[in-house]
Every structure is written in C-alpha cells, then in structure tokens.
Design an enzyme around this catalytic site. Structure first.
Site, PDB file in Angstrom:
ATOM      1  N   ASP A   1      -8.241   1.857  -7.385  1.00 40.89           N
ATOM      2  CA  ASP A   1      -6.980   2.344  -6.822  1.00 40.89           C
ATOM      3  C   ASP A   1      -6.496   3.618  -7.536  1.00 40.89           C
ATOM      4  O   ASP A   1      -5.523   3.585  -8.277  1.00 40.89           O
ATOM      5  CB  ASP A   1      -5.939   1.221  -6.940  1.00 40.89           C
ATOM      6  CG  ASP A   1      -4.711   1.463  -6.081  1.00 40.89           C
ATOM      7  OD1 ASP A   1      -4.533   2.593  -5.596  1.00 40.89           O
ATOM      8  OD2 ASP A   1      -3.924   0.520  -5.904  1.00 40.89           O
TER       9      ASP A   1
ATOM     10  N   SER B   1       3.311   1.538 -10.684  1.00 38.72           N
ATOM     11  CA  SER B   1       2.002   1.873 -10.142  1.00 38.72           C
ATOM     12  C   SER B   1       1.670   3.314 -10.483  1.00 38.72           C
ATOM     13  O   SER B   1       2.524   4.194 -10.357  1.00 38.72           O
ATOM     14  CB  SER B   1       1.989   1.688  -8.633  1.00 38.72           C
ATOM     15  OG  SER B   1       1.696   0.355  -8.357  1.00 38.72           O
TER      16      SER B   1
ATOM     17  N   HIS C   1      -2.846   4.096  -3.659  1.00 41.40           N
ATOM     18  CA  HIS C   1      -1.740   3.682  -2.787  1.00 41.40           C
ATOM     19  C   HIS C   1      -0.487   4.524  -2.995  1.00 41.40           C
ATOM     20  O   HIS C   1       0.385   4.544  -2.147  1.00 41.40           O
ATOM     21  CB  HIS C   1      -1.482   2.168  -2.849  1.00 41.40           C
ATOM     22  CG  HIS C   1      -0.714   1.658  -4.033  1.00 41.40           C
ATOM     23  ND1 HIS C   1      -1.327   1.094  -5.141  1.00 41.40           N
ATOM     24  CD2 HIS C   1       0.613   1.575  -4.278  1.00 41.40           C
ATOM     25  CE1 HIS C   1      -0.400   0.697  -6.003  1.00 41.40           C
ATOM     26  NE2 HIS C   1       0.778   0.985  -5.508  1.00 41.40           N
TER      27      HIS C   1
HETATM   28  N1  ARG Z   1       0.961  -4.924  -4.731  1.00 39.52           N
HETATM   29  C1  ARG Z   1       0.897  -3.550  -5.150  1.00 39.52           C
HETATM   30  C2  ARG Z   1       2.307  -2.930  -5.183  1.00 39.52           C
HETATM   31  O1  ARG Z   1       3.279  -3.610  -5.027  1.00 39.52           O
HETATM   32  C3  ARG Z   1      -0.034  -2.746  -4.347  1.00 39.52           C
HETATM   33  C4  ARG Z   1       0.397  -2.463  -2.953  1.00 39.52           C
HETATM   34  C5  ARG Z   1      -0.522  -1.583  -2.176  1.00 39.52           C
HETATM   35  N2  ARG Z   1      -1.614  -2.318  -1.591  1.00 39.52           N
HETATM   36  C6  ARG Z   1      -1.546  -3.071  -0.458  1.00 39.52           C
HETATM   37  N3  ARG Z   1      -2.591  -3.740  -0.075  1.00 39.52           N
HETATM   38  N4  ARG Z   1      -0.469  -3.149   0.268  1.00 39.52           N
HETATM   39  O2  ARG Z   1       2.621  -1.851  -4.849  1.00 39.52           O
HETATM   40  N1  ASP Z   2       2.052  -2.331  -7.008  1.00 41.62           N
HETATM   41  C1  ASP Z   2       3.323  -1.994  -7.634  1.00 41.62           C
HETATM   42  C2  ASP Z   2       3.658  -0.508  -7.454  1.00 41.62           C
HETATM   43  O1  ASP Z   2       3.250   0.094  -6.501  1.00 41.62           O
HETATM   44  C3  ASP Z   2       3.332  -2.373  -9.060  1.00 41.62           C
HETATM   45  C4  ASP Z   2       3.824  -3.776  -9.252  1.00 41.62           C
HETATM   46  O2  ASP Z   2       4.720  -4.209  -8.502  1.00 41.62           O
HETATM   47  O3  ASP Z   2       3.339  -4.396 -10.183  1.00 41.62           O
HETATM   48  O4  ASP Z   2       4.453   0.055  -8.170  1.00 41.62           O
END
Ligand code: ARG
Ligand code: ASP
Length: 746
Positions: free
Chosen positions: A229, A655, A93
């Site tokens: 990921d 991330s 991502h």
């Molecule tokens: N929750 C994670 C973060 O805040 C992953 C986000 C990417 N994935 C998604 N399905 N949007 O970045």
């Molecule tokens: N998914 C988040 C990021 O892209 C990480 C988190 O918020 O724990 O940095």
C-alpha cells in the site's frame, strides 16, 4: 510466573506494586504525543524501549530534526520525505484519487501502475497539497486569557474566538507561513502550529492496484496482511525553495531533512516510532458514553450500512459492469462498517466499560479526599450521565440523517448539487456555474445505477420510518401521506421513477434551458430541501442544546481527571495535528489458542493469489519475480518481507506515516490496524491493538525490481544501522561546520 510460596506476599504486595506500575506500563504503546513535549514526557520511556535518539532528534526548532521530514498529505493522510530531492512516500489508498484522476482506459495507472521515467514525466495535480510543520508552541495562556469558570458556554466561545483573532493578528510570521490554533484536552489547552504548505505536488510512481490494494475489502482491517500500500509523489518549490503553484520552472524541493532507508529489517521487540497526523480519537469518555457507542450508536450505524452493502454486493456479483462502477463506493462504505464491527467486539472483549468505571471509581474516591475539588466536581459524572441519556435518541437520529441522506442513498447527491447551484446562480454566473455543475453531475452518473440505488433507498427508508420519530421527519414526507403504511415502493415510484434525478439527460436539458422552476418542482428535489430543513431546524437545535453543555462538562471532566489523578500521564486526543506514537514490533493473540506472528512474506501474497479475482489477482511480473526468487538485497533469509505489526497507537490519518527505527531511519509505512483493535480510538489496549505497516524493503523492492525505477532508488540513502554502519543525519552533511559538535546519533 509467580512462584507458589509467594502467594501471601503476592496478595499484599501485588496490588500496591501494580498501582505504582500501572500508569507507566499501561502507557508503553499507548498515546499520541505532541512532538514538542517528548523531552518532558516520553524520552526516558522511549529510550527504555530501545530508542537511541534524543527528543531533540525527533523535534527541534533550532536544527533539523525528524519532524522536518513529516508531511501532512492533503489534510487527510500522512507522508514523509525520503530523498534530498523532495521525494514523498505515502499510501496507495492516500494517493488513490490522484492516481485515478490521471487514469484513462488507454493509460490505466490504477490498474497497471505508473512510473515517471524522468522528472519531466511526473504528473501535476491541481488540488493536492503537502504541509510541513515549522514550529509548535503552547499558547494556552494567550487564548484563555480572560476566560473564567463563571462564563456561559457561549461567552467562553466568544472570548476564545476573540483571543485567537487578536493572537493571529499580532503574531509575526513569514508570508508563506500559516497559523493553526487547536484546542487540546477538550479545550483545556491551546496549541499553535506554524505550517508551510506546498501546492505543487506531482505524482511520481504507484504500483498496480493488484499490489497497492491487494486483498481489498476482504483483507481490510485484517491480519495476516499482504499489501504493497504505497505511492510516491514529489514536492516542487520555486527558485527560493518556497511554496509556489505549479510552474514548469519549479524545482524539486530541497528538504530540511529526509529519512534514510534502513535495509536491516525488523524483528519482534524492535523499537518503532510512528510520526504523523492522527485524525480523531476519544479516549477520555466516561463509561456510560462508551457503553452508548458500543450498544447503541455503533449498532445503528452498522445496521444501516449492512442494508446498503448487501444490496450493492448482490448487484456487483451479478454484473461485472456494476462491480466496476461500485467498487470504490463499496470500499468506502465497507471500510468504516467493518471498523465499527471490530470496535464493538474489541470494546466488549477488553471490558472497556468496566475499565472506565474503574477509573471513575478511583476518581470519585480520590475526590472524596479533597473537599475543595469534591465541591467543584462532585456531581459532574452524574450530570454527564443524565445528559448522555437525554441525547441518546437524538444522536441516533443524527446518524440516520448522515448515513442515509448524505452517504448511502445516492440520489440525494445530485439533488444537493442542484440545490447549491440554484442557490448561487444568477443572471451573470448561470453559464459557468451550470457547466461546473454538469461536469460534477457527469462524474457522478458515470458510476451510478439507478436500480441499485432505488433498492438501497427502499431498504433504508423502511429503517428510517421504523426507527426515527415523526417529529423529525422532513415535511414533504409528512405532507404526502407517507406515514400511512410506510409504503416504500410507493415512495420509490415517486422519488425515482418520476424524478428527473433518475434521468440525467432530462436533467441536463432542464439546466441548459434554464428551466429552474421545473427542477424545483421535482419531488426528490423538494424532499431533499425538506430533509436539510428538518435536519437544521428540528434535529440540530435540540441536539446542540444538549451537546454544548455536554462538551463543557467533558472539558471539566478532563481537567478534573488531570487534577485528581496527577500521577497518570495524559496524552491529548487526536485532532488532526502532528503526533508521535511509539511501541515495538510485536504480534498478538486474536483469540484463545491463536497467536499471530508479526511478519508476512511474499510467499503469503502468492498463497492468496486468485487469478482474475478483483481482490486477489496478481500481475504476471510479480509471479515471475517470485518464481526467480529475485529479491536482491531486500531478502531476509531467502524470503521477501511484506507487512509487519506493531503496538503503536494510531488512527485514521496515520495512513502513510513513516515507521522509524531506534536511530531515525525509515523501516516501514503505516497503513491500517487489526480488526480486534480498532477500538483503540476509544480504549487503547496493549493486548490487542496493533497497527499494520508495509516493510520498507517491499516498497523499495517493487520500485527497484518490479518497476525498474532505478532513478528513484538512486535518490534514496540506504543505511544498515544494525550492522553498525553509522547513519548520519543529513543535516550534519549539509552543515559541515556543525559536525564538530559531535551529536550522539545512537
Ligand atoms: N482500513 C484502512 C483505513 O482506514 C485502509 C482503507 C483503504 N482500503 C480499503 N480497502 N478500503 O483507511
Ligand atoms: N487506514 C487508516 C488511514 O487511512 C489508518 C487507521 O485507521 O489505522 O488513515
């Protein structure tokens, strides 16, 4: 369990014992620490948790250390170097837009994955940078020189800006280095980061989205998780190993350090260290501020996005073409929507407000014992409380402006592009600017459905007119009777059906024919200009009028906390700078009667498989490898590990962070947190805050068995630290002379 006969003793001693232990035990897992202070603050704690390294191994200015393998990935994510040839590992991502930019219908790398067969196939990215931290220094004295308590906020800001400017001018740095000075502890401390940024970063490999994004929105922020990921890049440098823009002559970077990969896997209780660039946290807000977020701000944001998401979801379900167009936008909006819902739940569940109130009570009690401090800080909390009450409605309106006009209602995006274009365009630059603007408009309209957006507009404008005071309305709305009856259908007719922004061809034509006056007459254009104006002239000055003194009180409160409660260990809020978090591999109890185990396996991926589904489909090759149980050296008792949980304190920006074992090897890749624990940004709680990581063995297995990317696997150094095989520091190999000094590596 406490044996019964100690009941009385327990009543007397437990609170005493607890007050001794609290600052320490409460911290295991909590905190995002500055790498250069670990020797002072954390080393013993980390070693008690099982770490075999020294603070010098984690951060050193004199010799290679882990920090030299940690790379800020395009300013927003983290990545790490995992080979002597500058191979860079981050999340799928995080690499998403780079992968997307190289994808076409013929070569759909997002869908099918991408693997550069040889180095010359690695794909150049023009707007992707990778930043190393060369050194970190405390420059508080220099930056706060001449700053006094008596200064007004403005005077203080000016003095600090002056000092920073002078400091930067005088600081001796190399040509390719840059200087970053950031406030810490709400402006009580200033830290300098000397950075080196590489601009030739090429795409090397990515799994198909069905692996890299497996589970998509449904699984996002959730455990159990089954996502691969990750994606791979490579940093290139000039012949002197220094930063240079893309050139075919550039060579793979020879890094100061790279992380060996441990194939020994993880078990509950194993020490973990997450090294990265966490973006933003607010751990020292007073109770009433946390309550405001929990009860007012988060609900407002959630409600706005609820409306937008429902409309998008309905349209996406009805039409596969719209699903494709809106998948990425939907994911972006749903990401924080879901996070805020989890945040509220978690704040309530862990009694965050009561916890902060307890700290405040302790603070006030201690303050009373120190008359001098009491005089200085005695009224601070009451004053802050007053300011938070004053700012509340303005803070909500601000969310409305941000969420509606700059995020969820799409038609204002092209309106904004045109506003910028028209502000800059003149006789000479009209053509090139127009062509750039049209290019970005085309990208926008490719994934735009006016029918969907029109519904979002109607729904959100209803919320806006219901909830925002007319004093802050854009003039265009006020002047055009929209206050009488708030007829959103009537508004939509004007701002969509009659607007050129709903008719891109007409818009392009007007741009080509230089009919700028006609664009400026467009109702949506005029509305947007007035929205910006209302935001800048009505809302912001009033908001800042309260926010500025509030910030300064927050800075004093921070200083006061540290002064009054010196036995507590404080860590600075995340601010996009390099940090170390540490904890252990461990599961958690999401609710009464439910215990989550900390590891998932490929069998769990297969169990979620839904053929043809846009979130849970899987490539045939993965299914075949599962059938054949072809896991090679990556297996654990006949199963292939996929994701795992830990108690490391992380946030957005972490991330792509490498997860490092007790010895300094990479064991995982951070990518998310669990839903119940997303309130860690405001109130870390060891009981339910967990970060989610990809097991490094899953990453390498996909490279090796799934993609057959042998040349990449061959670059990596594999170790078995648990089995007793010594994982030597690569910098020892490069400098054989130093070997005599016999560092203890564990
Ligand atoms: N929750 C994670 C973060 O805040 C992953 C986000 C990417 N994935 C998604 N399905 N949007 O970045
Ligand atoms: N998914 C988040 C990021 O892209 C990480 C988190 O918020 O724990 O940095």
């Amino acid at each position: 369990m406490f044996p019964q006969k100690y009941n009385i003793m327990r009543k007397i001693f437990f609170p005493v014992l607890l007050s001794f232990l609290l600052p320490f035990t409460a911290l295991a897992g909590e905190g995002m620490w500055l790498p250069f202070l670990i020797g002072q603050l954390n080393e013993a704690d980390m070693q008690a948790l099982g770490m075999k390294m020294s603070a010098e191994d984690i951060y050193s200015v004199n010799k290679g250390s882990l920090k030299d393998a940690i790379v800020h990935f395009n300013g927003g994510c983290t990545s790490s170097i995992i080979s002597p040839q500058g191979l860079l590992l981050t999340n799928h991502h995080c690499g998403f837009s780079a992968i997307q930019s190289h994808s076409t219908l013929q070569n759909n790398y997002l869908q099918d994955g991408f693997w550069a067969k040889k180095q010359s196939d690695e794909l150049r990215n023009d707007h992707l940078v990778a930043t190393f931290i060369d050194r970190i220094e405390d420059v508080t004295q220099e930056i706060l020189a001449g700053v006094t308590d008596k200064m007004t906020t403005k005077q203080r800001q000016n003095k600090i800006a002056q000092n920073i400017k002078a400091f930067k001018k005088a600081y001796a740095k190399k040509k390719y280095e840059e200087i970053l000075i950031k406030p810490f502890f709400k402006g009580n401390q200033y830290i300098l980061f000397v950075t080196i940024t590489y601009t030739d970063v090429r795409l090397v490999g990515a799994p198909p989205s069905a692996i890299g994004k497996f589970g998509a929105d449904t699984d996002n922020w959730e455990w159990p998780r089954h996502s691969g990921d990750f994606s791979l890049f490579r940093i290139y440098a000039n012949k002197d190993n220094l930063p240079a823009d893309y050139s075919p002559d550039n060579q793979p970077l020879r890094p100061k350090h790279y992380l060996p990969v441990s194939l020994d896997g993880v078990e509950t209780g194993d020490f973990t260290l997450v090294y990265g660039f966490p973006g933003r946290t607010d751990e020292y807000l007073p109770s009433f501020a946390v309550k405001q977020i929990q009860d007012v701000i988060d609900p407002a944001r959630i409600e706005i996005r609820d409306h937008a998401l429902k409309i998008m979801d309905k349209a996406m379900r009805a039409d596969p073409a719209i699903r494709l167009q809106y998948a990425s936008k939907y994911a972006r909006i749903a990401n924080y929507w879901k996070k805020w819902i989890g945040e509220r739940t978690g704040l309530k569940k862990t009694h965050a407000v009561a916890k902060k109130e307890k700290i405040e009570a302790e603070f006030i009690q201690k303050l009373a014992q120190k008359p001098q401090l009491a005089q200085k800080y005695g009224d601070l909390l009451d004053e802050m409380d007053g300011k938070y009450q004053e700012i509340e409605f303005l803070a909500v309106y601000r969310e409305y402006f941000h969420e509606l006009f700059f995020r969820n209602i799409e038609i204002f995006k092209p309106a904004n592009s045109l506003r910028r274009f028209l502000a800059k365009a003149n006789q000479e630059n009209y053509q090139p600017l127009a062509s750039d603007t049209k290019k970005s408009l085309e990208r926008f309209y490719k994934d735009y459905q006016v029918g969907v957006d029109r519904e979002v507009f109607k729904s959100l404008m209803q919320l806006f007119t219901d909830n925002v005071c007319t004093a802050y309305f854009p003039d265009y709305l006020l002047a055009n009777r929209y206050l009488e009856g708030y007829d959103t259908e009537q508004m939509a007719t004007e701002f969509y059906d009659k607007s050129i922004f709903a008719h891109p061809e007409k818009l392009y034509q007007l741009i080509d024919e230089k009919k700028t006056d006609e664009i400026k007459k467009d109702p949506t254009y005029r509305l947007f200009v007035d929205i910006i104006d209302a935001y800048r002239t009505k809302l912001t000055p009033e908001y800042n009028g309260i926010k500025a003194p509030l910030d300064s009180m927050q800075r004093q409160y921070m200083a006061a906390l540290m002064e009054v409660l010196p036995e507590k260990k404080f860590y600075p809020d995340a601010n996009g700078t390099m940090r170390v978090s540490y904890g252990q591999v461990e599961g958690y109890q999401p609710k009464d009667g439910v215990q989550y185990l900390p590891k998932t396996y490929l069998s769990g991926v297969i169990a979620k498989y839904v053929p043809g589904d846009y979130e849970f489909d899987l490539p045939q090759r993965l299914l075949d490898l599962y059938e054949a149980k072809d896991y090679g050296r990556y297996a654990e008792n006949g199963r292939l590990p996929v994701n795992f949980l830990g108690s490391n304190h992380t946030t957005g920006g972490n991330s792509g962070s490498p997860v490092i074992d007790a010895y300094g090897n990479i064991i995982g890749l951070n990518f998310d947190r669990v839903w119940e624990g997303t309130m860690s940004d405001l109130n870390y709680d060891r009981s339910i805050c967990r970060n989610i990581m990809v097991d490094i063995r899953y990453v390498i297995w996909i490279m090796d068995k799934y993609a057959g990317a042998q040349r990449l696997v061959d670059e990596i150094k594999f170790v078995h630290p648990k089995a007793g095989q010594k994982s030597r520091k690569p910098w020892d190999e490069k400098h054989p002379k130093k070997k005599k000094r016999r560092h203890r590596w564990w």
